[in-house]
Design a protein around this motif. Sequence first.
Motif, PDB file in Angstrom:
ATOM      1  N   PRO A  50      -5.092  17.827  -0.964  1.00  0.00           N
ATOM      2  CA  PRO A  50      -6.177  17.274  -0.912  1.00  0.00           C
ATOM      3  C   PRO A  50      -6.813  17.546   0.328  1.00  0.00           C
ATOM      4  O   PRO A  50      -7.756  17.562   0.722  1.00  0.00           O
ATOM      5  CB  PRO A  50      -6.203  15.861  -1.115  1.00  0.00           C
ATOM      6  CG  PRO A  50      -4.939  15.643  -2.369  1.00  0.00           C
ATOM      7  CD  PRO A  50      -3.924  16.753  -1.829  1.00  0.00           C
ATOM      8  N   GLN A  51      -5.926  17.638   1.422  1.00  0.00           N
ATOM      9  CA  GLN A  51      -6.233  17.926   2.885  1.00  0.00           C
ATOM     10  C   GLN A  51      -6.931  19.182   3.061  1.00  0.00           C
ATOM     11  O   GLN A  51      -7.617  19.361   4.151  1.00  0.00           O
ATOM     12  CB  GLN A  51      -5.056  17.808   3.729  1.00  0.00           C
ATOM     13  CG  GLN A  51      -4.670  16.283   3.980  1.00  0.00           C
ATOM     14  CD  GLN A  51      -3.453  16.044   4.828  1.00  0.00           C
ATOM     15  OE1 GLN A  51      -2.325  16.287   4.790  1.00  0.00           O
ATOM     16  NE2 GLN A  51      -3.824  15.814   5.999  1.00  0.00           N
ATOM     17  N   ILE A  52      -6.693  20.290   2.169  1.00  0.00           N
ATOM     18  CA  ILE A  52      -7.435  21.452   2.371  1.00  0.00           C
ATOM     19  C   ILE A  52      -8.503  21.357   1.068  1.00  0.00           C
ATOM     20  O   ILE A  52      -8.975  22.604   0.686  1.00  0.00           O
ATOM     21  CB  ILE A  52      -6.575  22.744   2.272  1.00  0.00           C
ATOM     22  CG1 ILE A  52      -5.870  22.727   1.121  1.00  0.00           C
ATOM     23  CG2 ILE A  52      -5.822  22.784   3.515  1.00  0.00           C
ATOM     24  CD1 ILE A  52      -4.965  24.163   0.737  1.00  0.00           C
ATOM     25  N   GLY A  98       1.207  10.073  12.631  1.00  0.00           N
ATOM     26  CA  GLY A  98      -0.040  10.853  12.814  1.00  0.00           C
ATOM     27  C   GLY A  98      -0.481  11.488  11.727  1.00  0.00           C
ATOM     28  O   GLY A  98       0.333  11.394  10.461  1.00  0.00           O
ATOM     29  N   CYS A  99      -1.664  12.163  11.660  1.00  0.00           N
ATOM     30  CA  CYS A  99      -2.296  12.980  10.347  1.00  0.00           C
ATOM     31  C   CYS A  99      -2.895  13.968  10.797  1.00  0.00           C
ATOM     32  O   CYS A  99      -3.986  13.834  11.706  1.00  0.00           O
ATOM     33  CB  CYS A  99      -2.876  11.980   9.409  1.00  0.00           C
ATOM     34  SG  CYS A  99      -3.457  12.695   8.145  1.00  0.00           S
ATOM     35  N   LEU A 100      -2.796  15.091  10.260  1.00  0.00           N
ATOM     36  CA  LEU A 100      -3.553  16.276  10.690  1.00  0.00           C
ATOM     37  C   LEU A 100      -5.173  15.807  10.317  1.00  0.00           C
ATOM     38  O   LEU A 100      -5.983  16.671  10.788  1.00  0.00           O
ATOM     39  CB  LEU A 100      -3.078  17.569   9.926  1.00  0.00           C
ATOM     40  CG  LEU A 100      -1.733  17.955  10.434  1.00  0.00           C
ATOM     41  CD1 LEU A 100      -1.233  19.327   9.456  1.00  0.00           C
ATOM     42  CD2 LEU A 100      -1.797  18.366  12.027  1.00  0.00           C
ATOM     43  N   SER A 101      -5.454  14.999   9.440  1.00  0.00           N
ATOM     44  CA  SER A 101      -6.606  14.457   9.188  1.00  0.00           C
ATOM     45  C   SER A 101      -7.248  13.579   9.847  1.00  0.00           C
ATOM     46  O   SER A 101      -8.519  13.188   9.797  1.00  0.00           O
ATOM     47  CB  SER A 101      -6.860  14.250   7.514  1.00  0.00           C
ATOM     48  OG  SER A 101      -6.490  15.336   6.595  1.00  0.00           O
ATOM     49  N   GLN A 140       6.511   9.395   2.010  1.00  0.00           N
ATOM     50  CA  GLN A 140       5.457   8.205   1.446  1.00  0.00           C
ATOM     51  C   GLN A 140       3.924   8.706   2.268  1.00  0.00           C
ATOM     52  O   GLN A 140       2.874   8.436   1.661  1.00  0.00           O
ATOM     53  CB  GLN A 140       5.858   7.013   2.140  1.00  0.00           C
ATOM     54  CG  GLN A 140       7.233   6.464   1.370  1.00  0.00           C
ATOM     55  CD  GLN A 140       7.730   5.156   2.011  1.00  0.00           C
ATOM     56  OE1 GLN A 140       7.341   4.179   1.773  1.00  0.00           O
ATOM     57  NE2 GLN A 140       8.686   5.454   2.914  1.00  0.00           N
ATOM     58  N   HIS A 141       3.857   9.227   3.434  1.00  0.00           N
ATOM     59  CA  HIS A 141       2.536   9.594   4.143  1.00  0.00           C
ATOM     60  C   HIS A 141       1.903  10.671   3.197  1.00  0.00           C
ATOM     61  O   HIS A 141       0.892  10.459   2.846  1.00  0.00           O
ATOM     62  CB  HIS A 141       2.892   9.841   5.415  1.00  0.00           C
ATOM     63  CG  HIS A 141       1.729  10.403   6.000  1.00  0.00           C
ATOM     64  ND1 HIS A 141       1.086   9.768   7.241  1.00  0.00           N
ATOM     65  CD2 HIS A 141       0.801  11.456   5.998  1.00  0.00           C
ATOM     66  CE1 HIS A 141      -0.142  10.528   7.728  1.00  0.00           C
ATOM     67  NE2 HIS A 141      -0.140  11.363   6.933  1.00  0.00           N
ATOM     68  N   GLU A 142       2.827  11.634   2.847  1.00  0.00           N
ATOM     69  CA  GLU A 142       2.112  12.811   2.290  1.00  0.00           C
ATOM     70  C   GLU A 142       1.724  12.129   0.652  1.00  0.00           C
ATOM     71  O   GLU A 142       0.536  12.676   0.185  1.00  0.00           O
ATOM     72  CB  GLU A 142       2.890  13.981   1.990  1.00  0.00           C
ATOM     73  CG  GLU A 142       3.495  14.622   3.431  1.00  0.00           C
ATOM     74  CD  GLU A 142       2.249  14.864   4.215  1.00  0.00           C
ATOM     75  OE1 GLU A 142       1.059  15.103   3.714  1.00  0.00           O
ATOM     76  OE2 GLU A 142       2.487  14.585   5.452  1.00  0.00           O
ATOM     77  N   CYS A 143       2.457  11.624   0.208  1.00  0.00           N
ATOM     78  CA  CYS A 143       2.068  11.223  -1.307  1.00  0.00           C
ATOM     79  C   CYS A 143       1.038  10.221  -1.466  1.00  0.00           C
ATOM     80  O   CYS A 143       0.157  10.130  -2.515  1.00  0.00           O
ATOM     81  CB  CYS A 143       3.287  10.453  -2.177  1.00  0.00           C
ATOM     82  SG  CYS A 143       4.589  11.926  -2.492  1.00  0.00           S
ATOM     83  N   ASP A 144       0.876   9.364  -0.402  1.00  0.00           N
ATOM     84  CA  ASP A 144      -0.487   8.601  -0.126  1.00  0.00           C
ATOM     85  C   ASP A 144      -1.673   9.406  -0.266  1.00  0.00           C
ATOM     86  O   ASP A 144      -2.710   9.208  -0.961  1.00  0.00           O
ATOM     87  CB  ASP A 144      -0.457   7.776   1.289  1.00  0.00           C
ATOM     88  CG  ASP A 144      -0.103   6.305   1.005  1.00  0.00           C
ATOM     89  OD1 ASP A 144       0.376   6.041  -0.072  1.00  0.00           O
ATOM     90  OD2 ASP A 144       0.096   5.736   2.102  1.00  0.00           O
ATOM     91  N   HIS A 145      -1.672  10.623   0.293  1.00  0.00           N
ATOM     92  CA  HIS A 145      -2.988  11.600   0.446  1.00  0.00           C
ATOM     93  C   HIS A 145      -3.365  11.761  -1.214  1.00  0.00           C
ATOM     94  O   HIS A 145      -4.526  12.102  -1.322  1.00  0.00           O
ATOM     95  CB  HIS A 145      -2.556  12.855   1.178  1.00  0.00           C
ATOM     96  CG  HIS A 145      -2.472  12.538   2.356  1.00  0.00           C
ATOM     97  ND1 HIS A 145      -3.908  12.503   3.195  1.00  0.00           N
ATOM     98  CD2 HIS A 145      -1.778  12.821   3.498  1.00  0.00           C
ATOM     99  CE1 HIS A 145      -3.814  12.449   4.495  1.00  0.00           C
ATOM    100  NE2 HIS A 145      -2.404  12.698   4.645  1.00  0.00           N
ATOM    101  N   LEU A 146      -2.285  11.667  -1.960  1.00  0.00           N
ATOM    102  CA  LEU A 146      -2.559  12.055  -3.394  1.00  0.00           C
ATOM    103  C   LEU A 146      -3.561  11.129  -4.010  1.00  0.00           C
ATOM    104  O   LEU A 146      -4.053  11.161  -5.259  1.00  0.00           O
ATOM    105  CB  LEU A 146      -1.364  12.473  -4.271  1.00  0.00           C
ATOM    106  CG  LEU A 146      -0.599  13.550  -3.570  1.00  0.00           C
ATOM    107  CD1 LEU A 146       0.848  13.758  -4.388  1.00  0.00           C
ATOM    108  CD2 LEU A 146      -1.331  14.954  -3.317  1.00  0.00           C
TER     109      LEU A 146
HETATM  110 NI    NI Z   1      -1.672  12.919   6.547  1.00  0.00          NI
END
Ligand code: NI
Length: 177
Positions: A50-52, A98-101, A140-146
């Motif tokens: 989703p970040q892209i 941190g987060c690239l978004s 956990q951080h990455e799956c939160d994006h989903l």
């Molecule tokens: Ni992130």
Amino acid sequence: MIHSILKMGDSRLLRIAEPVTAFNTAELHQLIEDMFETMIRASGAGLAAPQIGVNLRVVIFGFRANPRYPDAPVVPETVLINPVLTPLSEQTEEGWEGCLSVPGLRGLVPRWSALRYEGFDQFGNAICRDVDGFHARVVQHECDHLDGVLYPTRIRDLTQFGFTEVLFPELDPAEDD
Ligand code: NI
């Protein structure tokens, strides 16, 4: 192909992503390749589709040494599709994320200390791993994006949220997101 990374405020980051239904396809392989190129260019520890702007339940993560997280242990390069996370105990721990978004910022975020993650790689092979520490945090951080969740919404104490260059002046700003 390197994609631009959506930033917080873009409503596409708030959607519930759709499960992948077809594995080992040219489209999926292209997506994974693009995600790795994009993540590596940004010195990220992980990236979610989703970040892209791709609304699918696909995340990638992993690195050997990451200048954005100089103290982080090695996490194996992983493609995780349609993930299911199960905490292995009630224990949680706080850690900096941190987060690239959410470029330029860090916050202290509570996460499960240990968990099992299950899912599939891009070929449809099943994945099942029990992990803890930073590895568990990244998943956990990455799956939160989903699920349309960005880490700032999980910070309990907003005094523990700020600019990376202020919180961690020892980090090379050129390597910051
Ligand atoms: Ni992130």
